[in-house]
Design a protein around this motif. Structure first.
Motif, PDB file in Angstrom:
ATOM      1  N   ASN A  22       0.814  -1.225   0.000  1.00 38.69           N
ATOM      2  CA  ASN A  22       0.000   0.000   0.000  1.00 38.69           C
ATOM      3  C   ASN A  22       0.844   1.271   0.000  1.00 38.69           C
ATOM      4  OD1 ASN A  22      -2.558  -1.307   0.184  1.00 38.69           O
ATOM      5  ND2 ASN A  22      -2.086  -1.802   2.301  1.00 38.69           N
ATOM      6  N   ALA A  23       2.163   1.130  -0.189  1.00 37.03           N
ATOM      7  CA  ALA A  23       3.051   2.298  -0.110  1.00 37.03           C
ATOM      8  C   ALA A  23       2.614   3.370  -1.103  1.00 37.03           C
ATOM      9  CB  ALA A  23       4.484   1.876  -0.402  1.00 37.03           C
ATOM     10  N   LYS A  24       2.679   4.607  -0.663  1.00 39.73           N
ATOM     11  CA  LYS A  24       2.225   5.711  -1.507  1.00 39.73           C
ATOM     12  C   LYS A  24       3.431   6.486  -2.034  1.00 39.73           C
ATOM     13  CE  LYS A  24      -2.220   6.356   0.755  1.00 39.73           C
ATOM     14  NZ  LYS A  24      -2.209   5.267   1.719  1.00 39.73           N
ATOM     15  N   ALA A 242       3.129   1.768   8.825  1.00 37.54           N
ATOM     16  CA  ALA A 242       1.701   1.465   8.670  1.00 37.54           C
ATOM     17  C   ALA A 242       0.864   2.714   8.952  1.00 37.54           C
ATOM     18  CB  ALA A 242       1.302   0.332   9.610  1.00 37.54           C
ATOM     19  N   ASP A 243       1.273   3.492   9.981  1.00 41.66           N
ATOM     20  CA  ASP A 243       0.562   4.745  10.300  1.00 41.66           C
ATOM     21  C   ASP A 243       0.675   5.745   9.157  1.00 41.66           C
ATOM     22  OD1 ASP A 243      -0.149   3.729  12.763  1.00 41.66           O
ATOM     23  OD2 ASP A 243       1.521   4.678  13.843  1.00 41.66           O
ATOM     24  N   ILE A 244       1.865   5.847   8.562  1.00 40.23           N
ATOM     25  CA  ILE A 244       2.082   6.779   7.450  1.00 40.23           C
ATOM     26  C   ILE A 244       1.181   6.406   6.272  1.00 40.23           C
ATOM     27  CG2 ILE A 244       3.767   7.549   5.703  1.00 40.23           C
ATOM     28  CD1 ILE A 244       5.942   7.232   7.869  1.00 40.23           C
ATOM     29  N   ASN A 245       1.057   5.102   6.027  1.00 40.58           N
ATOM     30  CA  ASN A 245       0.237   4.644   4.899  1.00 40.58           C
ATOM     31  C   ASN A 245      -1.242   4.959   5.070  1.00 40.58           C
ATOM     32  OD1 ASN A 245       2.262   3.641   3.298  1.00 40.58           O
ATOM     33  ND2 ASN A 245       2.145   1.566   4.093  1.00 40.58           N
ATOM     34  N   GLU A 246      -1.657   5.194   6.325  1.00 39.17           N
ATOM     35  CA  GLU A 246      -3.059   5.531   6.579  1.00 39.17           C
ATOM     36  C   GLU A 246      -3.382   6.955   6.128  1.00 39.17           C
ATOM     37  OE1 GLU A 246      -5.526   3.498   7.776  1.00 39.17           O
ATOM     38  OE2 GLU A 246      -3.999   1.951   7.510  1.00 39.17           O
ATOM     39  N   LEU A 247      -2.349   7.775   5.956  1.00 41.72           N
ATOM     40  CA  LEU A 247      -2.554   9.172   5.567  1.00 41.72           C
ATOM     41  C   LEU A 247      -2.665   9.282   4.052  1.00 41.72           C
ATOM     42  CD1 LEU A 247       0.146  10.769   7.918  1.00 41.72           C
ATOM     43  CD2 LEU A 247      -2.319  10.668   8.322  1.00 41.72           C
ATOM     44  N   ASP A 248      -3.761   9.860   3.569  1.00 44.29           N
ATOM     45  CA  ASP A 248      -3.966   9.986   2.126  1.00 44.29           C
ATOM     46  C   ASP A 248      -3.304  11.230   1.555  1.00 44.29           C
ATOM     47  OD1 ASP A 248      -5.497   7.659   1.779  1.00 44.29           O
ATOM     48  OD2 ASP A 248      -7.280   8.680   2.575  1.00 44.29           O
ATOM     49  N   TYR A 250      -0.464  13.871   0.744  1.00 41.46           N
ATOM     50  CA  TYR A 250       0.996  13.860   0.592  1.00 41.46           C
ATOM     51  C   TYR A 250       1.670  14.784   1.602  1.00 41.46           C
ATOM     52  CZ  TYR A 250       5.569  14.965  -1.368  1.00 41.46           C
ATOM     53  OH  TYR A 250       6.911  15.194  -1.521  1.00 41.46           O
ATOM     54  N   GLU A 251       1.099  15.980   1.782  1.00 45.19           N
ATOM     55  CA  GLU A 251       1.701  16.943   2.723  1.00 45.19           C
ATOM     56  C   GLU A 251       1.693  16.394   4.149  1.00 45.19           C
ATOM     57  OE1 GLU A 251       3.235  19.615   1.846  1.00 45.19           O
ATOM     58  OE2 GLU A 251       2.701  19.440  -0.273  1.00 45.19           O
ATOM     59  N   GLU A 252       0.611  15.740   4.518  1.00 45.41           N
ATOM     60  CA  GLU A 252       0.532  15.150   5.866  1.00 45.41           C
ATOM     61  C   GLU A 252       1.595  14.076   6.048  1.00 45.41           C
ATOM     62  OE1 GLU A 252      -3.253  13.691   7.154  1.00 45.41           O
ATOM     63  OE2 GLU A 252      -4.331  15.479   6.487  1.00 45.41           O
ATOM     64  N   ARG A 253       1.779  13.258   5.004  1.00 50.70           N
ATOM     65  CA  ARG A 253       2.791  12.194   5.088  1.00 50.70           C
ATOM     66  C   ARG A 253       4.182  12.798   5.249  1.00 50.70           C
ATOM     67  NH1 ARG A 253      -0.102  10.121   0.711  1.00 50.70           N
ATOM     68  NH2 ARG A 253       1.641  10.333  -0.720  1.00 50.70           N
ATOM     69  N   GLN A 254       4.457  13.876   4.496  1.00 51.27           N
ATOM     70  CA  GLN A 254       5.770  14.523   4.584  1.00 51.27           C
ATOM     71  C   GLN A 254       6.003  15.116   5.972  1.00 51.27           C
ATOM     72  OE1 GLN A 254       7.024  12.920   1.783  1.00 51.27           O
ATOM     73  NE2 GLN A 254       8.420  14.632   2.022  1.00 51.27           N
ATOM     74  N   MET A 255       4.966  15.711   6.549  1.00 51.44           N
ATOM     75  CA  MET A 255       5.090  16.280   7.895  1.00 51.44           C
ATOM     76  C   MET A 255       5.355  15.191   8.927  1.00 51.44           C
ATOM     77  SD  MET A 255       2.098  19.207   7.892  1.00 51.44           S
ATOM     78  CE  MET A 255       2.197  19.448   9.667  1.00 51.44           C
ATOM     79  N   PHE A 256       4.660  14.078   8.781  1.00 53.46           N
ATOM     80  CA  PHE A 256       4.849  12.925   9.679  1.00 53.46           C
ATOM     81  C   PHE A 256       6.297  12.458   9.603  1.00 53.46           C
ATOM     82  CE2 PHE A 256       2.254   9.202  11.528  1.00 53.46           C
ATOM     83  CZ  PHE A 256       3.362   8.663  12.171  1.00 53.46           C
ATOM     84  N   LEU A 257       6.799  12.311   8.371  1.00 55.77           N
ATOM     85  CA  LEU A 257       8.174  11.861   8.170  1.00 55.77           C
ATOM     86  C   LEU A 257       9.180  12.832   8.786  1.00 55.77           C
ATOM     87  CD1 LEU A 257       7.863  10.619   4.472  1.00 55.77           C
ATOM     88  CD2 LEU A 257       8.433   9.187   6.424  1.00 55.77           C
ATOM     89  N   GLN A 258       8.953  14.128   8.548  1.00 59.92           N
ATOM     90  CA  GLN A 258       9.859  15.152   9.091  1.00 59.92           C
ATOM     91  C   GLN A 258       9.870  15.123  10.619  1.00 59.92           C
ATOM     92  OE1 GLN A 258       8.662  18.889   7.326  1.00 59.92           O
ATOM     93  NE2 GLN A 258       9.292  18.236   5.278  1.00 59.92           N
ATOM     94  N   ASP A 259       8.713  14.881  11.205  1.00 61.34           N
ATOM     95  CA  ASP A 259       8.608  14.844  12.671  1.00 61.34           C
ATOM     96  C   ASP A 259       9.483  13.746  13.274  1.00 61.34           C
ATOM     97  OD1 ASP A 259       6.908  16.965  12.780  1.00 61.34           O
ATOM     98  OD2 ASP A 259       5.066  15.780  12.997  1.00 61.34           O
ATOM     99  N   ILE A 260       9.633  12.639  12.542  1.00 61.12           N
ATOM    100  CA  ILE A 260      10.453  11.554  13.094  1.00 61.12           C
ATOM    101  C   ILE A 260      11.867  11.538  12.485  1.00 61.12           C
ATOM    102  CG2 ILE A 260       8.490  10.096  13.699  1.00 61.12           C
ATOM    103  CD1 ILE A 260       8.954   8.455  11.202  1.00 61.12           C
ATOM    104  N   PRO A 265       9.650   7.521   3.185  1.00 58.66           N
ATOM    105  CA  PRO A 265       9.252   6.318   3.921  1.00 58.66           C
ATOM    106  C   PRO A 265      10.325   5.239   3.826  1.00 58.66           C
ATOM    107  CG  PRO A 265       7.465   7.091   2.511  1.00 58.66           C
ATOM    108  CD  PRO A 265       8.675   7.881   2.135  1.00 58.66           C
ATOM    109  N   GLY A 266      10.520   4.517   4.919  1.00 60.77           N
ATOM    110  CA  GLY A 266      11.490   3.428   4.912  1.00 60.77           C
ATOM    111  C   GLY A 266      11.104   2.336   3.930  1.00 60.77           C
ATOM    112  N   SER A 267       9.790   2.205   3.671  1.00 57.30           N
ATOM    113  CA  SER A 267       9.331   1.177   2.734  1.00 57.30           C
ATOM    114  C   SER A 267       9.888   1.416   1.329  1.00 57.30           C
ATOM    115  CB  SER A 267       7.803   1.144   2.684  1.00 57.30           C
ATOM    116  OG  SER A 267       7.275   2.419   2.388  1.00 57.30           O
ATOM    117  N   ALA A 268      10.047   2.700   0.955  1.00 56.78           N
ATOM    118  CA  ALA A 268      10.613   3.018  -0.366  1.00 56.78           C
ATOM    119  C   ALA A 268      12.061   2.547  -0.447  1.00 56.78           C
ATOM    120  CB  ALA A 268      10.517   4.523  -0.623  1.00 56.78           C
ATOM    121  N   LYS A 269      12.824   2.783   0.627  1.00 56.99           N
ATOM    122  CA  LYS A 269      14.220   2.316   0.667  1.00 56.99           C
ATOM    123  C   LYS A 269      14.278   0.795   0.597  1.00 56.99           C
ATOM    124  CE  LYS A 269      15.957   6.237   3.353  1.00 56.99           C
ATOM    125  NZ  LYS A 269      16.434   6.699   4.668  1.00 56.99           N
ATOM    126  N   LEU A 270      13.357   0.150   1.295  1.00 52.48           N
ATOM    127  CA  LEU A 270      13.339  -1.315   1.311  1.00 52.48           C
ATOM    128  C   LEU A 270      13.060  -1.869  -0.076  1.00 52.48           C
ATOM    129  CD1 LEU A 270      13.422  -4.029   2.725  1.00 52.48           C
ATOM    130  CD2 LEU A 270      11.047  -3.732   3.358  1.00 52.48           C
TER     131      LEU A 270
END
Length: 364
Positions: A22-24, A242-248, A250-260, A265-270
């Motif tokens: 489900n990676a976005k 899994a939490d990141i994938n729940e966000l539809d 793109y900006e929200e996902r980027q903010m989540f990633l920046q926060d941590i 996403p690590g899934s892209a690297k994998l």
């Protein structure tokens, strides 16, 4: 070519598989389809494809893909058929590389099958079962070859010596991938056996969110334990993915990633790492109808690359027009690359480079 996700029960294998499926991507969802139960065909994230799309403005864009298999959790005794052992070992034998998930986080709410968190013990549990299965295969082959070797057959004696080397190593708890062999011996005697512990492996350390960037003490233990295996270690907070994938959004996902503290996403690297683990690389075709990433083995020749598109292209191969990705993006179009004299004409012996933009001329 496909990579199998393996590990003990409850270490995060299925959650990881669902994350990958489900990676976005930045602009769209990764398409995902099931060929058969638990096999996913997943797009390989590649910013080069996005850049070519921007320059060419094609009708459609098709990325490269990699197959990931979610394999049932293994338990002690799998080599003797315990649990889903026989199914597990049959499934893993059919894969070309192994993604070994290790639990590297503490959480009292998630039960560990062995009662405590110890990634090195978990790794050894699976290693031993795979080594025992390989040992069974090697002993059967050695028994057969040994009879011919006793008659003085030099070729059989040579093969028997190689098999004995593997047998001794497996009995000592060493996987085949950690051994060194003469290249011809490997091709003639070892590769046909399709030994499970000969497959390339990447260890995926499943950590808590706070350890997603720098890892933790468990991860360091794993790095130390696999230092002689020539294996990659990837740190991934699977629950967070899994939490990141729940966000539809793109900006929200980027903010989540920046926060941590992550840039993607690590899934892209994998997914990219799995692609490399399978010894795959990408070349591109770029035209108004389609910009497409094609998958070839590292070391493939131009005719072999052409054959990925259609077997007729390989049979009737005449030559390939090749532009490096850097030249294509630097000059901005195929026409400008030609004007600058940067397009190369290559023949049958050309070894394709990752990122080549290619056009094939053929006659059937």
């Amino acid at each position: 070519m496909k990579a199998g996700i393996v590990g003990l029960p409850n270490v995060g294998k299925s959650t990881l598989f669902n994350c990958l499926s489900n990676a976005k991507a930045q602009s769209a969802n990764f398409p995902f389809c099931t060929i058969e139960p638990n096999i996913g065909v997943i797009n390989v994230p590649d910013q080069r494809l996005e850049k070519l799309e921007e320059l060419v403005d094609p009708e459609r864009v098709i990325p490269a893909t990699v197959e990931i298999v979610d394999i049932a959790g293994l338990v002690k005794g799998a080599s003797k058929g315990e649990g889903l052992g026989n199914q597990f070992l049959a499934n893993i034998r059919e894969t070309d590389a192994i993604l070994h998930v290790l639990r590297c986080f503490d959480n009292d709410n998630i039960v560990h099958v062995d009662g405590s968190v110890d990634p090195i013990r978990d790794k050894e549990t699976i290693d031993i079962e795979l080594q025992l299965k390989d040992l069974e295969s090697v002993e059967k082959k050695a028994d057969k070859i040994g009879r011919a070797a006793k008659t003085g057959n030099k070729e059989a004696q040579k093969e028997f010596d190689v098999l004995t080397k593997i047998k001794v190593a497996l009995e000592a708890g060493t996987s085949v991938r950690a051994l060194e062999f003469d290249e011809n011996d490997y091709i003639d005697y070892i590769k046909p056996l399709q030994l499970i512990t000969d497959k390339p492996v990447m260890y995926v350390c499943n950590v808590d969110e706070g350890s997603a960037v720098s890892g933790n003490a468990y991860v360091e233990q794993v790095r130390e334990a696999v230092s002689t295996e020539n294996a990659e270690v990837l740190v991934l907070a699977v629950g967070t993915e899994a939490d990141i994938n729940e966000l539809d959004d793109y900006e929200e996902r980027q903010m989540f990633l920046q926060d941590i503290g992550l840039d993607e996403p690590g899934s892209a690297k994998l997914i990219r790492s799995a692609y490399k683990l399978l010894n795959q690389q990408t070349y591109f075709t770029a035209g108004k109808k389609e910009v497409r990433a094609w998958t070839v083995n590292v070391g493939a020749t131009a005719p072999q690359a052409a054959g990925v598109i259609h077997t007729d292209f390989e049979k009737g191969f005449i030559r390939a027009e090749v532009i490096s990705y850097d030249d294509y993006t630097s000059y901005g179009s195929e026409a400008k690359v030609k004007e600058a004299g940067k397009m190369r004409v290559e023949g049958k012996n050309y070894i394709v480079k990752d990122g080549d933009v290619m056009h094939f001329l053929f006659n059937v």
